[in-house]
Structures are given as structure tokens and as C-alpha cells.
Design a protein around this motif. Structure first.
Motif, PDB file in Angstrom:
ATOM      1  N   LEU A 141       0.833  -1.205   0.000  1.00 17.49           N
ATOM      2  CA  LEU A 141       0.000   0.000   0.000  1.00 17.49           C
ATOM      3  C   LEU A 141       0.869   1.257   0.000  1.00 17.49           C
ATOM      4  CD1 LEU A 141      -2.964   0.896   0.064  1.00 17.49           C
ATOM      5  CD2 LEU A 141      -2.863   0.801   2.564  1.00 17.49           C
ATOM      6  N   SER A 142       1.984   1.202   0.716  1.00 13.88           N
ATOM      7  CA  SER A 142       2.871   2.367   0.749  1.00 13.88           C
ATOM      8  C   SER A 142       3.459   2.661  -0.628  1.00 13.88           C
ATOM      9  CB  SER A 142       3.992   2.145   1.777  1.00 13.88           C
ATOM     10  OG  SER A 142       4.910   1.161   1.336  1.00 13.88           O
ATOM     11  N   LYS A 143       3.708   1.603  -1.418  1.00 14.42           N
ATOM     12  CA  LYS A 143       4.219   1.803  -2.779  1.00 14.42           C
ATOM     13  C   LYS A 143       3.145   2.418  -3.675  1.00 14.42           C
ATOM     14  CE  LYS A 143       7.888  -0.507  -1.487  1.00 14.42           C
ATOM     15  NZ  LYS A 143       9.145   0.207  -1.130  1.00 14.42           N
ATOM     16  N   ALA A 156      -6.388   6.742 -11.611  1.00 14.14           N
ATOM     17  CA  ALA A 156      -7.578   5.914 -11.377  1.00 14.14           C
ATOM     18  C   ALA A 156      -7.195   4.525 -10.863  1.00 14.14           C
ATOM     19  CB  ALA A 156      -8.394   5.781 -12.667  1.00 14.14           C
ATOM     20  N   ASP A 157      -6.146   3.952 -11.430  1.00  8.00           N
ATOM     21  CA  ASP A 157      -5.680   2.637 -10.976  1.00  8.00           C
ATOM     22  C   ASP A 157      -5.041   2.740  -9.598  1.00  8.00           C
ATOM     23  OD1 ASP A 157      -6.545   1.314 -13.273  1.00  8.00           O
ATOM     24  OD2 ASP A 157      -4.682   1.755 -14.347  1.00  8.00           O
ATOM     25  N   ARG A 158      -4.418   3.860  -9.307  1.00  9.78           N
ATOM     26  CA  ARG A 158      -3.839   4.061  -7.967  1.00  9.78           C
ATOM     27  C   ARG A 158      -4.938   4.048  -6.915  1.00  9.78           C
ATOM     28  NH1 ARG A 158       1.040   5.995  -6.993  1.00  9.78           N
ATOM     29  NH2 ARG A 158       1.173   7.007  -9.044  1.00  9.78           N
ATOM     30  N   ARG A 159      -6.030   4.768  -7.167  1.00  3.85           N
ATOM     31  CA  ARG A 159      -7.152   4.777  -6.223  1.00  3.85           C
ATOM     32  C   ARG A 159      -7.763   3.384  -6.093  1.00  3.85           C
ATOM     33  NH1 ARG A 159      -8.099   9.705  -8.913  1.00  3.85           N
ATOM     34  NH2 ARG A 159      -9.634   8.688 -10.287  1.00  3.85           N
ATOM     35  N   PHE A 160      -7.893   2.696  -7.226  1.00  3.05           N
ATOM     36  CA  PHE A 160      -8.480   1.359  -7.237  1.00  3.05           C
ATOM     37  C   PHE A 160      -7.646   0.392  -6.392  1.00  3.05           C
ATOM     38  CE2 PHE A 160      -8.362  -2.817  -9.522  1.00  3.05           C
ATOM     39  CZ  PHE A 160      -9.589  -3.288  -9.077  1.00  3.05           C
ATOM     40  N   LEU A 161      -6.337   0.370  -6.610  1.00  6.11           N
ATOM     41  CA  LEU A 161      -5.477  -0.534  -5.852  1.00  6.11           C
ATOM     42  C   LEU A 161      -5.421  -0.138  -4.381  1.00  6.11           C
ATOM     43  CD1 LEU A 161      -2.439  -1.209  -8.228  1.00  6.11           C
ATOM     44  CD2 LEU A 161      -4.238  -2.802  -7.543  1.00  6.11           C
ATOM     45  N   SER A 162      -5.378   1.157  -4.098  1.00  5.81           N
ATOM     46  CA  SER A 162      -5.329   1.616  -2.712  1.00  5.81           C
ATOM     47  C   SER A 162      -6.591   1.193  -1.957  1.00  5.81           C
ATOM     48  CB  SER A 162      -5.169   3.137  -2.672  1.00  5.81           C
ATOM     49  OG  SER A 162      -5.112   3.599  -1.340  1.00  5.81           O
ATOM     50  N   ASP A 163      -7.752   1.397  -2.561  1.00  4.05           N
ATOM     51  CA  ASP A 163      -9.009   1.003  -1.908  1.00  4.05           C
ATOM     52  C   ASP A 163      -9.087  -0.512  -1.719  1.00  4.05           C
ATOM     53  OD1 ASP A 163      -9.736   3.647  -1.892  1.00  4.05           O
ATOM     54  OD2 ASP A 163     -11.112   3.509  -3.592  1.00  4.05           O
ATOM     55  N   THR A 164      -8.629  -1.258  -2.721  1.00  3.15           N
ATOM     56  CA  THR A 164      -8.690  -2.719  -2.643  1.00  3.15           C
ATOM     57  C   THR A 164      -7.763  -3.242  -1.561  1.00  3.15           C
ATOM     58  OG1 THR A 164      -9.220  -2.874  -4.999  1.00  3.15           O
ATOM     59  CG2 THR A 164      -8.386  -4.856  -3.936  1.00  3.15           C
ATOM     60  N   ALA A 243      -3.905  -7.936  -5.936  1.00  4.11           N
ATOM     61  CA  ALA A 243      -3.676  -6.507  -5.709  1.00  4.11           C
ATOM     62  C   ALA A 243      -2.238  -6.254  -5.257  1.00  4.11           C
ATOM     63  CB  ALA A 243      -4.665  -5.978  -4.670  1.00  4.11           C
ATOM     64  N   MET A 244      -1.703  -7.135  -4.403  1.00  4.71           N
ATOM     65  CA  MET A 244      -0.303  -6.992  -3.996  1.00  4.71           C
ATOM     66  C   MET A 244       0.634  -7.247  -5.170  1.00  4.71           C
ATOM     67  SD  MET A 244       0.174  -8.319  -0.091  1.00  4.71           S
ATOM     68  CE  MET A 244      -0.561  -9.933  -0.269  1.00  4.71           C
ATOM     69  N   PHE A 245       0.329  -8.268  -5.959  1.00  6.81           N
ATOM     70  CA  PHE A 245       1.126  -8.541  -7.160  1.00  6.81           C
ATOM     71  C   PHE A 245       1.164  -7.301  -8.054  1.00  6.81           C
ATOM     72  CE2 PHE A 245       1.265  -9.704 -11.642  1.00  6.81           C
ATOM     73  CZ  PHE A 245       2.358 -10.544 -11.712  1.00  6.81           C
ATOM     74  N   SER A 246       0.016  -6.675  -8.252  1.00  2.60           N
ATOM     75  CA  SER A 246      -0.050  -5.474  -9.086  1.00  2.60           C
ATOM     76  C   SER A 246       0.771  -4.337  -8.495  1.00  2.60           C
ATOM     77  CB  SER A 246      -1.504  -5.035  -9.257  1.00  2.60           C
ATOM     78  OG  SER A 246      -2.248  -5.994  -9.964  1.00  2.60           O
ATOM     79  N   ALA A 247       0.688  -4.182  -7.173  1.00  5.36           N
ATOM     80  CA  ALA A 247       1.446  -3.117  -6.521  1.00  5.36           C
ATOM     81  C   ALA A 247       2.945  -3.264  -6.779  1.00  5.36           C
ATOM     82  CB  ALA A 247       1.173  -3.126  -5.017  1.00  5.36           C
ATOM     83  N   HIS A 261       3.419  -6.120 -19.506  1.00  4.72           N
ATOM     84  CA  HIS A 261       2.406  -7.165 -19.679  1.00  4.72           C
ATOM     85  C   HIS A 261       1.806  -7.544 -18.336  1.00  4.72           C
ATOM     86  CE1 HIS A 261       0.540 -11.001 -20.735  1.00  4.72           C
ATOM     87  NE2 HIS A 261       1.269 -11.569 -19.796  1.00  4.72           N
ATOM     88  N   TRP A 262       2.655  -7.755 -17.323  1.00  2.60           N
ATOM     89  CA  TRP A 262       2.164  -8.209 -16.025  1.00  2.60           C
ATOM     90  C   TRP A 262       1.412  -7.121 -15.269  1.00  2.60           C
ATOM     91  CZ3 TRP A 262       1.423 -12.993 -15.612  1.00  2.60           C
ATOM     92  CH2 TRP A 262       2.276 -13.902 -16.251  1.00  2.60           C
ATOM     93  N   ARG A 263       1.697  -5.855 -15.568  1.00  6.46           N
ATOM     94  CA  ARG A 263       0.905  -4.779 -14.972  1.00  6.46           C
ATOM     95  C   ARG A 263      -0.551  -4.880 -15.416  1.00  6.46           C
ATOM     96  NH1 ARG A 263       4.820   0.564 -15.750  1.00  6.46           N
ATOM     97  NH2 ARG A 263       6.075   0.249 -13.859  1.00  6.46           N
ATOM     98  N   ALA A 264      -0.759  -5.098 -16.708  1.00  2.00           N
ATOM     99  CA  ALA A 264      -2.115  -5.218 -17.238  1.00  2.00           C
ATOM    100  C   ALA A 264      -2.792  -6.479 -16.721  1.00  2.00           C
ATOM    101  CB  ALA A 264      -2.082  -5.214 -18.765  1.00  2.00           C
ATOM    102  N   VAL A 265      -2.056  -7.589 -16.729  1.00  2.00           N
ATOM    103  CA  VAL A 265      -2.624  -8.847 -16.231  1.00  2.00           C
ATOM    104  C   VAL A 265      -3.041  -8.704 -14.770  1.00  2.00           C
ATOM    105  CG1 VAL A 265      -2.052 -11.232 -15.619  1.00  2.00           C
ATOM    106  CG2 VAL A 265      -1.401 -10.336 -17.854  1.00  2.00           C
ATOM    107  N   GLY A 266      -2.175  -8.109 -13.958  1.00  2.00           N
ATOM    108  CA  GLY A 266      -2.474  -7.981 -12.530  1.00  2.00           C
ATOM    109  C   GLY A 266      -3.751  -7.212 -12.269  1.00  2.00           C
ATOM    110  N   LEU A 267      -3.903  -6.055 -12.901  1.00  2.00           N
ATOM    111  CA  LEU A 267      -5.109  -5.248 -12.686  1.00  2.00           C
ATOM    112  C   LEU A 267      -6.367  -5.986 -13.151  1.00  2.00           C
ATOM    113  CD1 LEU A 267      -3.733  -1.754 -13.752  1.00  2.00           C
ATOM    114  CD2 LEU A 267      -4.461  -2.430 -11.443  1.00  2.00           C
ATOM    115  N   ASN A 268      -6.279  -6.668 -14.283  1.00  2.00           N
ATOM    116  CA  ASN A 268      -7.434  -7.431 -14.763  1.00  2.00           C
ATOM    117  C   ASN A 268      -7.796  -8.553 -13.805  1.00  2.00           C
ATOM    118  OD1 ASN A 268      -7.772  -5.892 -17.082  1.00  2.00           O
ATOM    119  ND2 ASN A 268      -6.451  -7.197 -18.332  1.00  2.00           N
ATOM    120  N   GLN A 269      -6.781  -9.216 -13.253  1.00  2.00           N
ATOM    121  CA  GLN A 269      -7.046 -10.308 -12.316  1.00  2.00           C
ATOM    122  C   GLN A 269      -7.660  -9.794 -11.011  1.00  2.00           C
ATOM    123  OE1 GLN A 269      -7.014 -13.459 -12.682  1.00  2.00           O
ATOM    124  NE2 GLN A 269      -5.748 -13.886 -14.463  1.00  2.00           N
TER     125      GLN A 269
END
Length: 280
Positions: A141-143, A156-164, A243-247, A261-269
Motif C-alpha cells: 500500500l505504501s508503494k 484511477a488505478d492508484r485509487r483502485f489498488l489503494s481502496d482494494t 492486488a499486492m502482485f499489481s502493486a 504485460h504483467w501490470r495489465a494482467v495484474g489489474l485485470n485479475q
């Protein structure tokens, strides 16, 4: 690791092995991520090589392996020909492990579950200080919340990952009565099918939390063979894991190859997993 760093990691692993008295004629890259696994031949040793920033993680992994070997856990063991410690050379942390020839057949869900339950039983027998799952989430979360550490992460993705990350982590801290030591990331890539049976590797992720956090890394069918598992919690933990993988993939200093590639995969997952547990 990218090509240049990988070459230096291979040379560091080769040099440290030679200094330890091992015979090396060739090096085969088994796995390449932010850390690499190398098969050294003909001595048949597996060298795990990480940038020196991972020194503490590597030392922790060696300690976990040493303790689990004493209680017959289904885990890969350190190579007995080399001192059980982390060797530092040319800005890399290197540890030496037994190499296990893989068996071709796929691990059945029931066997996967049996290995994980035996691993959990062994972990309950050792006394080891390890972070809670929520502590690992806090680091991720700190990252995410610091644009300097994740400058390419869209707002938008930052807010999404932070909330998740924040919301799902809070649910894991409500009741810790059943928490125990866990592998941390027992996904199929960290479970070897060997002549000794299934063996877990990558022990540096050991942490404390509910067993469902570990089950969320395994294929869906594995949880069906674990009596008493909370399947709703497994689904939430699966979303948290992604969510941690994406972070990690959005960190400025992430070293995983093909990270775009893995950034996109992570957010979709993450979104798929949230939909599955009704939190989309």
C-alpha cells in the motif's frame, strides 16, 4: 532481471559456488524474475541469486528452510555441501539448495492440498518471528500511495489498488484467533513435483495469517480438499493477492521481465477476483 543484470547474477552465482568448492562447468537459468534460480552442473546445485537489496529476505529464507528441515516439512532443502548461509558477491545475495529433478506428471488437487496441509502442520511446530499478512499489505500500500515510488501508475488505478488493498486487509485483522505461520505464496510455480513428492520452494514469503491466504494462491480445486476452509475468505484473499502482485509491478524499481504485460494482467485479475466475491 533484464539481460545485463542477469549476466552479472549468473557470474556472481558461479563465482560464489566455485569459492564454496562446487564444480561448475555450465549454468542453466531455471527461473528469471526479480530474483533468479540457476542450476549449476555437474554439481547439480540450485543457486538462488537476488540483488543485495534482498539480502534480509534471503537470510530469512535460509533460516526458515533450516528450521523446517528439522520437522520434516515438504520443502526443498539447502544443499548439504555448502554452509547454510547467504553468500554475498558483487552486489548479489546467493544461497545454495538441493536440485530436484522434476517429475513430468501434474500434481493432483488432492495431493496439492495434502502437501499444503502437511506444510502448515510443520510450520505450527517451529518458533519463528514473521510478519503478519497485513504487514505485507501495508508495504504494498505504501508503494501504491507514493507517486514517487510508483510514478507510472495512473491515478484511477492508484485509487483502485489503494481502496482494494486497504479494504481487504482490514477484513483480515478483525479476528486473528486462527492465524498461524504460512508459506505466503504457495502457488503452482512454488510447488515442485519430485521423486520425493511435492515440495514447496521460495520460503522467503513466510508470514502469519489465516490458512485461506495460502489457499488463495493454489488452484481453485485445492481448497475443496481442505476441510473447514472458508471459501468466501479464499476468494477475498485471492483478490488481495492479485492486488499486492499489481502493486509490486508498478514499483519504479521492479525488476520483473516484461512487467508492462504483467501490470495489465495484474489489474485485470484483481477486477475478476473482486467480481467473483461480489466486491466488484
Amino acid at each position: 532481471m533484464e539481460a545485463g543484470e542477469l549476466r552479472r547474477a549468473i557470474e556472481a552465482g558461479r563465482a560464489a559456488a566455485s569459492e564454496s568448492g562446487l564444480q561448475i562447468n555450465d549454468v542453466v537459468v531455471i527461473h528469471n524474475s526479480d530474483r533468479v534460480a540457476l542450476r549449476l552442473v555437474p554439481c547439480d546445485v540450485l543457486a538462488r541469486v537476488a540483488p543485495s537489496g534482498y539480502l534480509a529476505d534471503s537470510e530469512f529464507e535460509v533460516e526458515v528452510a533450516h528450521r523446517l528441515a528439522a520437522v520434516d516439512a515438504p520443502v526443498a532443502e539447502l544443499d548439504p555441501r555448502v554452509a547454510p548461509r547467504v553468500h554475498v558477491r558483487d552486489a548479489f545475495a546467493i544461497s545454495f539448495w538441493t536440485y530436484y529433478e522434476p517429475v513430468g506428471s501434474q500434481i493432483a488437487p488432492a495431493d496439492y492440498a495434502d502437501a499444503l496441509m502437511r506444510h502448515h502442520a510443520a510450520l505450527r511446530q517451529i518458533d519463528l518471528g514473521a510478519p503478519h499478512v497485513s504487514d505485507r499489505v501495508a508495504v504494498a500500500l505504501s508503494k501504491v500511495n507514493d507517486p514517487e515510488q510508483s510514478p507510472e501508475l495512473p491515478d484511477a488505478d492508484r485509487r483502485f489498488l489503494s481502496d482494494t488493498l486497504g479494504g481487504l486487509s482490514a477484513a483480515l485483522t478483525v479476528d486473528r484467533a486462527d492465524d498461524q505461520l504460512l508459506h505466503g505464496e504457495p502457488h503452482p510455480g512454488n510447488l515442485l513435483n519430485t521423486r520425493r513428492g511435492p515440495l514447496f520452494v521460495d520460503l522467503a514469503t513466510c508470514c502469519r495469517g489465516p490458512i485461506e491466504f495460502d489457499l488463495a494462491h493454489a488452484p481453485d480445486e485445492v481448497g475443496q480438499h481442505c476441510p473447514g476452509a472458508d471459501h468466501d475468505l479464499i476468494h477475498r484473499c485471492r483478490a488481495l493477492n492479485w492486488a499486492m502482485f499489481s502493486a509490486w509491478r508498478w514499483r519504479r524499481d521492479d525488476r520483473m521481465p516484461d512487467r508492462e504485460h504483467w501490470r495489465a494482467v495484474g489489474l485485470n485479475q484483481v477486477r475478476t477476483a473482486l467480481d467473483r466475491c461480489g466486491l466488484g
